[in-house]
Design an enzyme around this catalytic site. Sequence first.
Site, short mmCIF file in Angstrom:
data_model
loop_
_atom_site.label_atom_id
_atom_site.label_comp_id
_atom_site.label_asym_id
_atom_site.label_seq_id
_atom_site.Cartn_x
_atom_site.Cartn_y
_atom_site.Cartn_z
N ASP A 73 0.86 -1.18 0.00
CA ASP A 73 0.00 0.00 0.00
C ASP A 73 0.90 1.23 0.00
O ASP A 73 1.58 1.51 0.98
CB ASP A 73 -0.88 -0.03 1.24
N HIS A 74 0.85 2.00 -1.10
CA HIS A 74 1.78 3.12 -1.25
C HIS A 74 1.43 4.31 -0.36
O HIS A 74 2.20 5.25 -0.25
CB HIS A 74 1.81 3.57 -2.72
N ARG A 75 0.27 4.27 0.30
CA ARG A 75 -0.03 5.31 1.28
C ARG A 75 0.85 5.14 2.52
O ARG A 75 1.16 6.11 3.21
CB ARG A 75 -1.51 5.24 1.70
#
Length: 502
Positions: free
Chosen positions: A472-474
């Site tokens: 998850d790039h968040r």
Amino acid sequence: MLLSRLGFLGRQLEVTVPREQFRLPDLGEGLPDAEIVRWLVEVGERVTVNQPIVEVETAKALVDMPSPFAGVLTTRHAEPGDTVEVGQPLMTIDTGADTATGDTPTTDGTRGPESHRQRDHVPFTPGSDEQTDEPSDERMPVLVGYGPRGPSRVSRRTSRRGSRTDSTGGTGATAAAHTAGPAPAAGQARATSAPTTAGRPASPDSAQRPGRPARAVAVLAKPPVRKLARDLGVDLGTIAGTGPHGTISRADVEAARVPTNGQDAGQVRRIPVTGVRRAIAQAMVASAANAPQVTEFVSVDVTETVAARERLAALSEFADVKVTPLLFVAKALLTAVSRQPMINSRWEDAVGDAPAQIVVHEYVNLGIAVASPRGLVVPNIANADEMSLVELAHALHELTMTARSGKSTPETLRGGTITITNIGVFGVDIGTPILNPPEAAILALGAIRPMPWVHQGELAVRTVAQLALTFDHRIVDGELGSKVLADVARMLADPAVTLAWN
């Protein structure tokens, strides 16, 4: 006059027979309903306390429901394929059946010749005490094995459902229980005739409750025919059966298939999306829609790990468990998590005045994606980071065997923090895994096979595997994701590194 009074007294005794109605309880998963898979006993059979009586499927697991009462099963309020909401009636058991006289109900709801008490013919009319959808703590028993229950989530959920439908003018669960509906018109879904006694229906299921689709229990059809209807997307309530007493046959169901867009009816097959498949679909859509996902790949020379696996398998500590490459991958990922804890986390959106948060777990519940008879499931090993290699090997073996047999429990199917999917078992080199929400990362292991590889400056045949890490790039930046994947690859290339980092 005396005979009249005796008859009146007999009727009074008839309606006070001890009989218990068991409603579907909250199985502790926070799920609103369950689908009936199969009944393990038939109407008229005697059951004992804790005897498995029906198998239900939730969006997470198959569950055998034990009987909370001893007696005779008089009514099944749903049949295989029906969906029952939490708090709705599931079965009725006559707890006062006379074992000494063989007083057992027959399948048509009447008593045997040795009994003069037709007590199973007490009608279940809309609005009666035993037909209401609002659970009563005094009437609703404790499900054996699930602990005591008070006015808990089931009651609150049912109350909310009833108040919501009433406020919007709908005919929801509570409204339907207290409203008498009109008889179905010609050509519409109809309830089949049922044996009656003194003008009363022989079963509470012989009358359709208003505000809901016709229940499958009101239709005469055998379980294989019901399954065929579900597979073909045919509503049994719309079919006029051609068999005895209106029984619906396979031919009736097949004839009811409607061609679509000019296609012949035999060229398509419709499968209702329920249970695990529905849960998988919802989770995957939510995963793709809510989390910006990035996948990185790496190829690894795992020749040394394969050799180490053979040496470990020869040790007495591992004599009773299979040592697989997945064990080494799991240990490597657990070690990488200890070095990069942020990978073992989840995202929480802002709620009210509270800002969005990243929740970093200080424990690792290691999920393993498994292809089961019920579809893809992801049971997890709780506190896997605290296990020795031998303990982890046993836990992996037990988890995969249980999942492949379709017996994973709800407890093992929730609370995972990071996941491994082994697609290499299907002969696939590698793929792009999708996150198992709400987790921040998932590691995929591809097929392990001999390949040409440059080893110590020379071309050689080595054992090579490919890995893919989706994150998850968040939460996980490219640097963190790359470090985790590189750590796992380095440990699989040289198992001694795993020892050094532990």
